[in-house]
Design a protein around this motif. Structure first.
Motif, mmCIF file in Angstrom:
data_model
loop_
_atom_site.group_PDB
_atom_site.id
_atom_site.type_symbol
_atom_site.label_atom_id
_atom_site.label_comp_id
_atom_site.label_asym_id
_atom_site.label_seq_id
_atom_site.Cartn_x
_atom_site.Cartn_y
_atom_site.Cartn_z
ATOM 1 N N ASP A 1 0.870 -1.144 0.019
ATOM 2 C CA ASP A 1 -0.017 0.097 0.026
ATOM 3 C C ASP A 1 1.021 1.263 -0.041
ATOM 4 N N GLY B 1 -0.450 3.989 3.022
ATOM 5 C CA GLY B 1 -0.329 3.420 4.157
ATOM 6 C C GLY B 1 0.875 2.786 4.545
ATOM 7 N N GLU C 1 -6.303 -4.090 6.134
ATOM 8 C CA GLU C 1 -7.618 -3.837 5.731
ATOM 9 C C GLU C 1 -7.356 -4.921 4.513
ATOM 10 N N GLU D 1 -5.652 -4.508 0.975
ATOM 11 C CA GLU D 1 -6.591 -2.979 0.492
ATOM 12 C C GLU D 1 -5.786 -1.974 1.099
ATOM 13 N N LYS D 2 -5.533 -2.153 2.361
ATOM 14 C CA LYS D 2 -5.167 -0.904 2.984
ATOM 15 C C LYS D 2 -4.142 -1.274 4.053
ATOM 16 N N HIS E 1 -3.141 -0.030 7.557
ATOM 17 C CA HIS E 1 -3.380 1.079 8.425
ATOM 18 C C HIS E 1 -2.045 1.590 9.336
#
Length: 340
Positions: free
Chosen positions: A271, A274, A293, A300-301, A303
């Motif tokens: 990512d 992030g 995520e 996806e992401k 954090h």
């Protein structure tokens, strides 16, 4: 069709993990591979009344004998959606995860070569210790074959999450099934950083409790190694944790569920936004466990770590040099000794 593969399926983690995957309703085909006994494990599991078809595979006979050519690893991996790797030797009393490196690194490298050749698009979940080094090994092998996708390679740190929920609940009295503690960093000793300041539901601990809980979460595996008295390490709890993470991956990538967040040790390049935020905090490490995520393509992401306490900052400072050395060791192993 959703094919899941367990590499190291006949071992102490592999057998209960394979059982739990056989019970997963998303899996329609389960392929088991190991150097011994995997056909027997597959036959045993095949009697369970769930739809997943189970097959077991072995490597070719070492003597090159009478048996027909055995392409067990190829057959197991072909068309795989998900590959889980618990293969390797377990820890014994007095053995550190780093001690495991000399044995398990070669095993993981060879399995990664098979993944690169036969299932380059699979989601790869790495359990084989030391995870801090074996994940970079797999990534480097996949890079050499031009098929590395950082969104699809995961170090399974879920057991640290499970332990954190269990151990903190023993102090707070909360239901451990409802407790979530972000555990970041890596997957061994001081690289395991439980963020007790971010526990949900919120609970206040004394500093003494925080330090004792942190120590127990970081070295919880030693409790099992000692209790088993030379007979192995954490297998049943690791299998449950691995199956939980596999289920999250399947729910995101097959069923399309959103909002699934699980900590995992990944390449931070998965990512660009992030991952960069985390890199800025962890001294530009390439691999780190944070809240991930999950989405239909894997990561996806990533954090960010969020607000952490001074005590947790000190834990992070202690973890970074160890993680840097672990990562470098894995990368160097492939660069210096791999025959691909």
């Amino acid at each position: 069709m959703v094919k899941a593969v367990v590499l190291g399926a006949a071992g102490g983690i592999g057998q209960p993990l394979s059982l739990l995957l056989k019970l997963n309703e998303v899996v329609t085909e389960l392929a088991l591979y190991d150097i011994v006994n995997s056909p027997g494990v597959a036959a045993d599991l095949s009697h369970i009344n769930t739809p997943a078809k189970v097959t077991g595979y072995l490597p070719p006979p070492k003597d090159g004998s009478k048996n027909a050519p055995n392409e067990g690893l190829k057959n197991a991996l072909t068309n795989a959606h998900l590959v889980v790797i618990p293969a390797g030797v377990p820890r014994k009393p007095g053995m550190t995860r780093d001690d495991l490196f000399k044995i398990n690194a070669g095993i993981v490298r060879d399995l990664a070569t098979g993944i690169a050749q036969y299932s380059p698009d699979a989601y790869v979940l790495v359990i084989s210790n030391p995870v801090n080094s074996t994940v970079p090994i797999i990534a480097e092998v996949l890079k050499k074959h031009g098929v590395f996708n950082p969104k699809r390679v995961f170090g399974v740190t879920t057991l640290d999450i499970v332990r954190a929920s269990t151990f903190t609940s023993s102090v707070s009295g909360a239901d451990p099934r409802k407790v979530r503690v972000p555990v970041v960093g890596g997957h061994s000793g001081v690289t395991i950083i439980p963020l007790l300041s971010q526990i949900s539901p919120p609970h206040s601990y004394t500093q003494d409790e925080i330090e004792l809980l942190t120590q127990r979460i970081q070295f919880g595996g030693d409790e099992v190694v000692k209790a088993k008295d030379g007979a192995g390490s954490a297998t049943l709890s690791m299998a449950q944790a691995g199956a939980r993470f596999a289920s999250s991956i399947l729910n995101a990538t097959v069923k399309g569920e959103s909002g699934i967040i699980e900590p995992s040790y990944v390449c931070l390049d998965a990512d660009s936004v992030g991952g960069k935020q985390v890199k800025n905090v962890v001294n530009e490490l390439d691999y780190f466990s944070s809240n991930i995520e999950l989405g239909k393509n894997g990561v996806e992401k990533i954090h960010p770590l969020g607000n952490i306490s001074e005590y947790e900052k000190n834990l992070l400072d202690a973890a970074i040099p160890e993680l840097k050395a672990n990562i470098s060791k894995g990368i160097s192993f492939v660069a210096d000794g791999s025959k691909l």
